[in-house]
Design an enzyme around this catalytic site. Structure first.
Site, short mmCIF file in Angstrom:
data_model
loop_
_atom_site.label_atom_id
_atom_site.label_comp_id
_atom_site.label_asym_id
_atom_site.label_seq_id
_atom_site.Cartn_x
_atom_site.Cartn_y
_atom_site.Cartn_z
N ILE A 94 0.85 -1.19 0.00
CA ILE A 94 0.00 0.00 0.00
C ILE A 94 0.89 1.24 0.00
CG2 ILE A 94 -0.28 0.27 2.50
CD1 ILE A 94 -3.27 0.25 0.17
N ILE A 130 4.76 -1.44 3.03
CA ILE A 130 4.54 -0.02 2.84
C ILE A 130 5.37 0.46 1.64
CG2 ILE A 130 4.88 2.27 3.82
CD1 ILE A 130 2.57 0.75 5.11
N LYS A 131 4.69 1.05 0.67
CA LYS A 131 5.37 1.51 -0.54
C LYS A 131 5.81 2.97 -0.39
CE LYS A 131 3.76 0.13 -4.58
NZ LYS A 131 2.82 -0.10 -5.71
N LEU A 132 7.08 3.19 -0.61
CA LEU A 132 7.67 4.52 -0.57
C LEU A 132 8.45 4.74 -1.86
CD1 LEU A 132 9.09 4.09 3.01
CD2 LEU A 132 7.41 5.84 2.45
#
Length: 323
Positions: A94, A130-132
């Site tokens: 996400i 977690i997408k960064l």
């Protein structure tokens, strides 16, 4: 000798297949291990009537928290992720708001808020990636989050320096973008077909990163992303993970009776590489190498702008409902 199993089934035997979609029906059809989303995919899904219930739930939550738009958006993304995890057995990726791409502390704060919402929903943090964006600030935010047991997926990754910085920072997973690299070179050179898929610049980038990681024993895994054709996918068979759109998943599932799929990448073949010595990137060298790579600079900034623009459109949709 021809094989009777589909190319998709053969691919699953050597690579973890991930669905690159926000559409639940596609996930049910293709049975991926994991799923990945981004603001653009969530925006597309949010416009469909079948997802109106999730939108309404997020809006109700926001109203209960003072009509706060940020709270509503966070909850919407968590709702989508929670529903996805009812379908896939593995993890969901996400995305963090792209407008935080150059804000290390802001990214860390936002991620902690998202993880808290997931845990309130009964979802363990080890099922969430977690997408960064792979800016220097994104990499350093991920380094801190990984120390807290929050696993990160560094996205919008287009060059080797980005990949090395992620590995050195202990990131769980990276998503190098095959198709967007191909797009850039297709525009610049006019070449759109590669008789040998291994010559595709997007395929070459991921192959180099995968071999470097495996040869030097990094724990970070590689998930090739953003494909334009199944030839690109097959040229990376054996990569740790590949995230694939529903259209290309369907094409792979329908391809049967051909030459058996060859495993191209493996830790064993990576160990034989002789042209990838271990290197180190501090902030200065990272920024310089990125600056010197016009393709990576162009595509990183373009990707951040596009995700931010779609996030704003989605916010405006939710804001109208809150009011």
């Amino acid at each position: 000798m021809a094989t009777t199993s589909s190319t998709l089934e053969q691919l699953r035997s050597v690579t973890t297949v991930v669905a690159d979609t926000g559409d639940f029906d596609s996930m049910k059809e293709f049975r991926p291990t994991d799923a990945t989303t981004n603001p653009s995919l969530i925006l597309a899904a949010a416009k469909l009537p079948k997802y109106s219930q999730l939108i309404d739930r997020a809006v109700d939550y926001g109203r209960q928290h003072g009509n706060n738009l940020e709270t509503t958006m966070d909850y919407l993304f968590v709702l989508f992720g929670t529903e996805i995890l009812k379908i896939v057995p593995g993890r969901v990726s996400i995305e963090v708001d792209a407008r935080l791409s150059f804000d290390r502390d802001g990214s860390v704060k936002k991620v902690r808020q998202l993880i808290q919402l997931y845990e309130m929903a009964g979802i363990a943090r080890d099922r969430v990636l977690i997408k960064l964006a792979t800016t220097w600030e994104g990499v350093k935010a991920a380094e801190q989050l990984e120390k807290e047991g929050i696993h990160c997926n560094l996205t919008l990754l287009f060059n080797f320096a980005q990949a090395v910085a992620c590995a050195e920072s202990g990131v769980t997973l990276i998503s190098p973008y095959v198709g967007r690299i191909y797009d850039w070179y297709a525009t610049k050179t006019g070449q759109k077909v590669y008789p040998n898929p291994a010559d595709d610049p997007g395929v070459q980038s991921v192959t180099r990163i995968y071999n470097y990681y495996k040869k030097h024993g990094y724990k970070t895994v590689v998930m090739g992303a953003s494909f334009r054709s199944i030839s690109q996918i097959k040229a990376l068979a054996g990569c740790d993970l590949l995230t694939i759109s529903p259209a290309l998943l369907s094409e792979l599932a329908n391809e049967t009776g051909g030459v058996p799929l060859k495993q191209v990448l493996s830790p064993e073949s990576a160990a034989q590489q002789t042209d990838c010595p271990r290197v180190h990137y501090d902030e200065k060298r990272f920024r310089w190498e990125l600056n010197e790579d016009q393709m990576a600079t162009d595509k990183l900034s373009e990707g951040i702008r596009k995700f931010a623009a779609d996030a704003i459109v989605l916010e405006n949709l939710i804001k109208a409902k809150l009011q």
